[in-house]
Design an enzyme around this catalytic site. Sequence first.
Site, PDB file in Angstrom:
ATOM      1  N   ASP A 189     -31.717  -7.478 -12.111  1.00  0.00           N
ATOM      2  CA  ASP A 189     -31.915  -8.911 -11.883  1.00  0.00           C
ATOM      3  C   ASP A 189     -31.077  -9.640 -12.927  1.00  0.00           C
ATOM      4  O   ASP A 189     -30.105  -9.087 -13.436  1.00  0.00           O
ATOM      5  CB  ASP A 189     -33.399  -9.277 -11.952  1.00  0.00           C
ATOM      6  CG  ASP A 189     -33.749 -10.486 -11.088  1.00  0.00           C
ATOM      7  OD1 ASP A 189     -33.073 -11.520 -11.231  1.00  0.00           O
ATOM      8  OD2 ASP A 189     -34.691 -10.410 -10.279  1.00  0.00           O
TER       9      ASP A 189
ATOM     10  N   HIS B 222     -28.193 -10.089 -11.193  1.00  0.00           N
ATOM     11  CA  HIS B 222     -28.129 -11.244 -10.305  1.00  0.00           C
ATOM     12  C   HIS B 222     -27.330 -12.374 -10.944  1.00  0.00           C
ATOM     13  O   HIS B 222     -26.717 -13.180 -10.248  1.00  0.00           O
ATOM     14  CB  HIS B 222     -29.537 -11.732  -9.974  1.00  0.00           C
ATOM     15  CG  HIS B 222     -30.260 -10.854  -9.010  1.00  0.00           C
ATOM     16  ND1 HIS B 222     -31.517 -11.156  -8.520  1.00  0.00           N
ATOM     17  CD2 HIS B 222     -29.914  -9.666  -8.427  1.00  0.00           C
ATOM     18  CE1 HIS B 222     -31.911 -10.206  -7.683  1.00  0.00           C
ATOM     19  NE2 HIS B 222     -30.958  -9.295  -7.617  1.00  0.00           N
TER      20      HIS B 222
END
Length: 476
Positions: A294, A328
Amino acid sequence: MSRRHFLHLAVAGATGAALAGCTASTGAGVAAEAADGWARAREISETIATATFPDRDFDIRDFGAEAGGQADATAAITRAIAACHEAGGGRVVVPEGVFACGPIHLRSNVNLHLVEGAELSFSTDPQRYLPRVFTRWEGMELMNYSPLVYAYGQENVAVTGAGTLQGNANDQTWWPWKGPNSEQHWDLIEGQDQAPARARLEQETEAGLPVAERLYGEGSWLRPPLVQFYRCKRVLLEGVTLKDSPFWLIHPVLCEDVVVRGVTCSSHGPNSDGCNPESCRRVLIDNCRFDTGDDCIAIKSGRNADGRRIAVPCEDVLIRGCHMAAGHGGVVIGSEISGGVRHVYAENCEMNSPDLERALRIKTNSVRGGVLEHLRYRNIHVGRVKDVLVINFHYEEGDAGDFEPLVRDVEVSNLVVENADRVFQVRGFARNPVRDVRLENVMVRRAGTIGIVEHVTGLEVDQVTINGNAWRGPAV
């Protein structure tokens, strides 16, 4: 400057350009801001208080710990921490070898020091992380499983050394609690899904239920972070490697004077954010490496009603010399940002991975809100990335609330990008634009598309090139 509506970008060799509701200028304003815009960053670096400890060691083997990964060392580590704290502080030393353990709760003036070759291997049995503790999960306070390494209300506390914190999460343990997801590589186990508890927690925070009555843990499937310092002062993480976390890896909350230096974060599970300072003041993230599932670094300040109730921004954050691989986003602000953020500085960073989705990212919406201001990025080199700059008011719930986000005074300078799928995804609201974005000395060597810039006022550009062509901003 006057507003100009429905202006369109055009750069040779790029496609899909669109700019609506924006204003732009070039000139000396950018250079003038750059001349003194980093003075506060220097002040953070020079004045942040760093944890220090007496020259006193407490070897966990002297308190009964045995290497080998079979015998549980939790009680021995707890005894060593207590002895160190009661003696006035020092280092609790984890020697070379693998030591199996459950949750570790640190105390003031204790430095948990892992020598090279040392590993703390954490249990994946959720029962080990009970009783519940006061914690924060996705920006909401609750009583939940203990983080694997946890400190609440302590001062002068650290985790240092060249060893490893091994969370042991994988596709069969911890990560399945995420439930179904578009990125799913973990097993789905019947009954294990965080979604119902996440929705209930959101409802309880909106209703103002006291935190002591927000009882989660067993049966709720809300995963704990690997390391969390809560309401602590003078926090240090240095040198260690953090691997395979159930949830976020490093999560300081409501802390002051946090130094994260030379750490490596490696975890590719769901919500494997690297370092998420939340509602903290004076944070230095220095020379760290992130390879995560992430966001690499995500700056936060509480979610929705809870963020507004606590109302503590994250401020005075300096990020420098870091390397971001998969993730991300490289340097991210949001989305749990209802308490606001100000004075964030990121410099001299390297980002490069086909699995890095965004380099610089700001995410919020009209449910989250928040004032996000005085944000500076400079001297950043990006190899491969999907999106270069994202400022998105339409994240997750989108425009569904009554809390207007305010993003203003954002400056990006000396940014080089080798290869991007898209340069911009900058989207304010027509009624409430992103304000005062300055781009100076930005070069994107290869871009598939320029992307979208809509509803921005006060956009300034100076020496920006994309695909070898000068971009001077919207046409007059």
